[in-house]
Write a protein that holds these residues in place. Structure first.
Motif, PDB file in Angstrom:
ATOM      1  N   ARG A 153     119.197  36.834   8.235  1.00  0.00           N
ATOM      2  CA  ARG A 153     118.435  36.117   7.215  1.00  0.00           C
ATOM      3  C   ARG A 153     117.649  37.110   6.342  1.00  0.00           C
ATOM      4  O   ARG A 153     117.578  36.948   5.127  1.00  0.00           O
ATOM      5  N   GLU A 154     117.096  38.152   6.935  1.00  0.00           N
ATOM      6  CA  GLU A 154     116.369  39.161   6.173  1.00  0.00           C
ATOM      7  C   GLU A 154     117.306  39.913   5.226  1.00  0.00           C
ATOM      8  O   GLU A 154     116.949  40.184   4.085  1.00  0.00           O
ATOM      9  N   THR A 155     118.506  40.221   5.727  1.00  0.00           N
ATOM     10  CA  THR A 155     119.494  40.901   4.877  1.00  0.00           C
ATOM     11  C   THR A 155     119.900  40.018   3.698  1.00  0.00           C
ATOM     12  O   THR A 155     119.996  40.464   2.552  1.00  0.00           O
ATOM     13  N   LEU A 156     120.134  38.733   3.981  1.00  0.00           N
ATOM     14  CA  LEU A 156     120.524  37.818   2.903  1.00  0.00           C
ATOM     15  C   LEU A 156     119.400  37.645   1.889  1.00  0.00           C
ATOM     16  O   LEU A 156     119.641  37.537   0.675  1.00  0.00           O
ATOM     17  N   ALA A 157     118.160  37.626   2.375  1.00  0.00           N
ATOM     18  CA  ALA A 157     117.025  37.487   1.458  1.00  0.00           C
ATOM     19  C   ALA A 157     116.931  38.709   0.541  1.00  0.00           C
ATOM     20  O   ALA A 157     116.654  38.598  -0.668  1.00  0.00           O
ATOM     21  N   SER A 158     117.159  39.899   1.133  1.00  0.00           N
ATOM     22  CA  SER A 158     117.147  41.122   0.310  1.00  0.00           C
ATOM     23  C   SER A 158     118.281  41.102  -0.709  1.00  0.00           C
ATOM     24  O   SER A 158     118.098  41.474  -1.878  1.00  0.00           O
ATOM     25  N   ASN A 159     119.464  40.664  -0.264  1.00  0.00           N
ATOM     26  CA  ASN A 159     120.604  40.569  -1.191  1.00  0.00           C
ATOM     27  C   ASN A 159     120.326  39.559  -2.301  1.00  0.00           C
ATOM     28  O   ASN A 159     120.733  39.744  -3.448  1.00  0.00           O
ATOM     29  N   LEU A 160     119.641  38.459  -1.927  1.00  0.00           N
ATOM     30  CA  LEU A 160     119.327  37.441  -2.926  1.00  0.00           C
ATOM     31  C   LEU A 160     118.466  38.015  -4.045  1.00  0.00           C
ATOM     32  O   LEU A 160     118.659  37.685  -5.229  1.00  0.00           O
TER      33      LEU A 160
END
Length: 457
Positions: free
Chosen positions: A278-285
């Motif tokens: 979830r943290e990785t996806l938030a950064s990608n977002l």
């Protein structure tokens, strides 16, 4: 053949040839007419002179017996004139004297029409010119006699025929020579155009620095040369800007894409927990949002470049928009210990959202570059049209950077390029919005401050 498809050299040569040929033809006709008229006047002078001579002899005839001496006197007077014919007759047609076997035409021997006007006729295939008039004698009560005088004009006709042939041959030769000389003159006159064409042929994407020497071309082409030089300068500037834009956009897109790839590759190196994914996806977002904003801004600028931005026509209260933006940026300004102030009021007609975006871009730029504890002043002026000045404290911008501040992806301080402070499109978008509204933006930098002026139409 369409004359527009012909070369300028050929068209000018044809025009010059036709014009010179026309002038030569008119000149030839005038010369021929003048020579012909000269011969007619010469013949008339001879005919009238002989008519006066016969009339003088007739006035010395005082009795009928003197008429017997008249033929001898006339023959003596006409000695040496082989091409001259004279006929003296009564009004009833009775001949008194005649030379040669000349058959004068009846129209000439008609006493009723003996007016001294010349007439031309053929005698044995040879042309003659003659006049007839009534001449009184010295005999009292004697009716006047009809005197007809004619002169052969075959040699004149032969000369005129030869003269006309020679004249037309000379005209043809002169017209041909004029056409050739016209072609040579046109070729030499258009030499600068050929040089311009040769220079333009050398212009390529990698060689846009060619310029025409304005002082080396004729005055008539100087304006064209200046226009072409200006066009080449614009092309060179646009091409260089396009190359820089392509390089900048590649760099700007590479950073978020590299971040996305790195984050994703790191996430795939091993199995991670849900929170880590979830943290990785938030950064990608965040990177996707940055890319989306950049693409949206680029599409907006592309539409503005092609005149596709059509603002709405609504009344906009600039003071209200400035106040709302100051409230919006108040937290950010307070975080940097900045003081925001505004003054003035004005109404303009335009697209409220677009104008708000333009003001926000400049105000955000001022907050970004104002040192801690500095001031940002927003002034709405109506003295010389409506304008909004946004001035902030800070280091002055060097003069060499001022003209390019509104270029896409341009940053006056390259060290800020990778600090996540936007893609460098805000000021370019602001200029496009103002120009779409008929206005513009400029910047001036003084000691310890930078001021952006947004002018409205």
């Amino acid at each position: 053949m369409n004359i527009r498809s012909l070369s300028i050299t050929l068209r000018l040569t044809l025009f010059f040839s036709i014009l010179s040929t026309g002038v030569l033809l008119v000149l030839g006709l005038l010369v021929g007419h003048a020579v012909e008229r000269h011969f007619v006047e010469q013949d008339m002078e001879l005919l009238q002179g002989k008519t006066l001579l016969v009339g003088n002899l007739l006035r010395h005839v005082t009795q009928l017996a003197d008429l017997d001496e008249l033929p001898r006197q006339l023959e003596d007077s006409l000695v040496g004139h082989h091409e001259l014919a004279v006929r003296v007759a009564g009004r009833n047609g009775q001949r008194v004297f005649a030379t040669h076997a000349m058959d004068f035409p009846a129209t000439l021997l008609d006493a009723a029409t003996a007016d001294g006007q010349p007439r031309v006729w053929l005698q044995a295939g040879h042309p003659w010119r003659g006049i007839a008039s009534l001449q009184a004698t010295g005999i009292a009560g004697q009716p006047p006699l009809l005197v007809a005088v004619g002169v052969g004009i075959a040699h004149h006709a032969s000369f005129m025929a030869s003269f006309r042939r020679t004249l037309w041959l000379l005209i043809v030769a002169a017209a041909t020579l004029s056409g050739f000389l016209g072609w040579v003159a046109v070729r030499r006159g258009l030499a600068p155009l050929r040089e311009i064409r040769a220079g333009a042929a050398r212009v390529t994407a990698s060689h846009l620095d060619y310029r025409i020497d304005v002082h080396a071309v004729p005055v008539e082409l100087a304006t064209l040369a200046e226009s072409l030089n200006a066009m080449l300068a614009r092309l060179e500037a646009s091409f260089n800007q396009l190359k820089e834009f392509s390089s900048d956009i590649a760099h700007e897109l590479r950073t978020p894409i590299s971040n996305l790839m790195t984050e994703t590759q790191v996430a795939l190196t091993r199995v991670r927990s849900t929170d880590e994914y979830r943290e990785t996806l938030a950064s990608n977002l965040e990177e996707f949002e940055r890319l989306a904003r950049m693409i949206s801004d680029m599409l907006f600028l592309a539409q503005a470049d092609h005149g596709l931005i059509v603002p709405k026509g609504e009344s906009v209260d600039l003071a209200e928009q400035v106040a709302e933006l100051c409230d919006f940026f108040d937290a950010l300004a307070e975080e940097k210990q900045l003081h925001l102030s505004s003054s003035g009021t004005a109404q303009v007609t335009g697209d409220r959202l677009m104008l708000r975006r333009a003001l926000a871009n400049v105000l955000a730029n001022a907050i970004r570059h104002t040192p801690a504890g500095g001031n940002i002043r927003v002034r709405i002026k109506t003295s010389a049209g409506v304008s909004v000045e946004i001035e902030n404290d800070g280091e002055p911008i060097p003069d060499g950077h001022l003209p390019r501040l509104f270029d896409r992806f341009y940053r006056a301080d390259p060290s800020r390029h990778n600090m996540g402070e936007g893609a460098g499109l805000g000021l370019a978008i602001t200029r496009s919005i103002l120009r779409a509204h008929g206005g513009d933006i400029n910047v001036r930098s003084g000691a310890g401050s930078v001021c952006f002026e947004l002018r409205f139409s």
